[in-house]
Design an enzyme around this catalytic site. Structure first.
Site, short mmCIF file in Angstrom:
data_model
loop_
_atom_site.label_atom_id
_atom_site.label_comp_id
_atom_site.label_asym_id
_atom_site.label_seq_id
_atom_site.Cartn_x
_atom_site.Cartn_y
_atom_site.Cartn_z
N ASP A 52 4.22 10.24 3.65
CA ASP A 52 5.06 10.35 2.82
C ASP A 52 5.11 11.12 1.14
OD1 ASP A 52 6.44 8.84 4.86
OD2 ASP A 52 6.73 7.03 3.96
N ARG A 133 3.34 -3.70 -8.18
CA ARG A 133 4.55 -2.45 -8.72
C ARG A 133 5.29 -2.79 -10.16
NH1 ARG A 133 2.89 -0.54 -4.80
NH2 ARG A 133 3.99 -0.45 -2.58
N ASP A 162 10.21 -2.59 -2.70
CA ASP A 162 9.34 -2.12 -3.46
C ASP A 162 10.16 -1.25 -4.80
OD1 ASP A 162 7.05 -3.84 -2.87
OD2 ASP A 162 6.65 -1.70 -1.48
N SER A 214 2.52 -0.13 8.04
CA SER A 214 2.72 0.83 6.94
C SER A 214 2.06 -0.37 6.33
CB SER A 214 4.42 0.32 7.06
OG SER A 214 4.85 0.86 5.65
N1 ARG Z 1 7.45 -7.77 1.70
C1 ARG Z 1 6.38 -7.30 1.01
C2 ARG Z 1 6.42 -7.30 -0.54
O1 ARG Z 1 8.04 -7.38 -0.16
C3 ARG Z 1 4.93 -6.56 0.99
C4 ARG Z 1 5.87 -5.10 1.31
C5 ARG Z 1 4.39 -4.21 0.96
N2 ARG Z 1 4.70 -2.47 1.02
C6 ARG Z 1 4.98 -1.72 1.36
N3 ARG Z 1 5.55 -0.62 1.06
N4 ARG Z 1 4.73 -1.65 2.21
O2 ARG Z 1 6.50 -7.50 -1.64
#
Ligand code: ARG
Length: 442
Positions: A52, A133, A162, A214
């Protein structure tokens, strides 16, 4: 590979299914912090080296005719080669590339507060992504300013948490910077992205037909999403576990590990003092070996969706189990009844992307106060996926073996006093029972 649908009817071989810079495709700014097309001249791209963000690196140059500066943040992703990532960024046209090793800061300023708050969201997510993040976005702000960028670009989709965490951080810390999120707006499917990558000399790892999971990972854990994980009736397929040994294949011999804390901070494993980052890495290794920390989680995202995640969180499982046990040992019944409510609030706030919300500071002040007493050592037995507390030791334990075994010792506790206590303790309940059941059995 199937032919990707072409959004623009006449595309030259060179510009395959790339969504062209037509008005139709152009993202409309909804929020004040989103960049209008003409405002984008020099972009700080949060670059992981994956498909990406690599496609973004090229796409932004073409779409906006802008310069790209990349920032890659090391939060302890296992097995990442940052030189390769930087080389790839330069190869794809980045004018400047930065890699920051932020592991220490992440451990000290993000994971440690989470430990002090026993931070778990839902039924087992220790928030590793949610904690990372705000730090990544904070660094993006720092480097964007340093490199004279007007815009920050990230690779989050419009379906996850995110984007909320990253954009709210940037909008909070740097109101002068604009944001673009091409993956959210470019309307390319997976196949189109791969075709775009091929046409632009972007290396594509692995097969194209089998989309990979992912993945997001750092020192505190790893998540997998997508593919069969979205099918709730599908039990985990083994290939999803890249970190943790499957419990049935873990050693037949259990292992005991001790974790020592000083004021809520883990400082030693098995009596050996270690720096935070190394301690977390070692804890992960030990846990991984014993199949510890697999979580199959249905999660209420703040953007409304429910999502299933497979988490591998060996370090967090060991450290949080030990911390919580020690905290309860040194707390009174009243403190121990109360703190989980604030823990939960802390975890929710961080999950929900509001790291910079002052309520977190207020909560942290309470966490700090409680954790001043959280010093001592907890022994855990790890065996085929399970973690069980087996020993506890603390100078601050609100515990006296004498009191528990010898009734009259020291005058602090007297069994003789118990009936009087029970009489008063149950007084209102007994009165109410009588009132409510006055007609019973008559
Ligand atoms: N569901 C989790 C969260 O919202 C993990 C997210 C993982 N992020 C990713 N871009 N694969 O914190």
């Amino acid at each position: 590979m199937s032919d990707a649908p072409t959004p623009a009817a006449h595309t030259s071989a060179h510009t395959i299914p790339l969504p062209q810079a037509t008005e139709r495709m152009r993202a409309q700014a909804t929020a004040s912090y989103e960049a209008d097309h003409d405002e984008v001249n020099r972009v700080l791209l949060l670059y992981s080296g994956g498909l990406d963000t690599s496609v973004m690196l090229k796409w932004i140059q073409e779409e906006y005719d802008a310069e790209i500066v990349t920032l890659t943040v090391n939060l302890g992703q296992p097995g990442e080669d940052y030189e390769v990532v930087e080389g790839k960024a330069r190869m794809l046209g980045a004018v400047e590339t930065f890699t920051v090793d932020a592991r220490e800061e992440f451990a000290r300023d993000y994971i440690v507060p989470a430990i002090k708050a026993n931070a778990i969201y839902g039924s087992g997510y220790p928030l590793f992504t949610a904690l990372g993040r705000p730090l990544i976005a904070k660094l993006a702000v720092e480097y964007a300013r340093r490199a004279g960028c007007d815009t920050i670009a990230h690779g989050c989709t419009g379906k996850g948490n995110d984007q909320v965490r990253i954009e709210s951080t940037i909008a909070t810390l740097a109101p002068e910077l604009k944001i673009i999120a091409p993956v959210r707006s470019w309307a390319m499917g997976r196949d189109e992205e791969i075709a775009y990558a091929r046409a632009h000399g972007i290396p594509v790892k692995g097969g194209t037909e089998a989309a990979p999971y992912s993945i997001d990972d750092n020192l505190w854990g790893r998540s997998s999403e997508g593919k069969w994980i979205e099918d709730l009736s599908h039990a985990p397929t083994d290939d999803v576990f890249q970190l943790v040994t499957r419990p049935e294949e873990a050693p037949d011999e259990p292992e005991v590990v001790t974790v020592t804390f000083e004021e809520g901070v883990p400082v030693a494993l098995n009596g050996e003092r270690l720096g935070l980052v190394e301690l977390l890495e070692r804890a992960a290794e030990i846990g991984m070996r014993h199949g510890v920390g697999i979580v199959d989680h249905i999660e209420d995202r703040i953007v409304g969706l429910k999502v299933r995640d497979i988490y591998e969180v060996p370090a967090a499982t060991i450290i949080l189990t030990a911390h919580q046990e020690l905290e309860r040992l040194v707390g009174t019944i009243h403190q121990n009844q109360f703190k989980p409510q604030l823990d939960r609030q802390w975890a929710y706030l961080v999950y929900a992307g509001l790291w910079w919300e002052p309520l977190r500071e207020d909560l942290d002040a309470y966490m700090e106060s409680v954790n001043r007493r959280v010093s001592g050592t907890i022994g855990l037995k790890l065996y085929k996926g399970s973690v069980r507390v087996v020993t506890r030791e603390s100078a601050n334990a609100v515990y006296d073996a004498q009191l528990a075994t010898f009734a009259e010792s020291g005058g602090l506790f007297s069994q003789q006093a118990s009936p009087g206590f029970i009489e008063l303790w149950s007084l209102q309940s007994r009165m109410a029972w009588r009132l409510h059941h006055v007609d019973d059995g008559q």
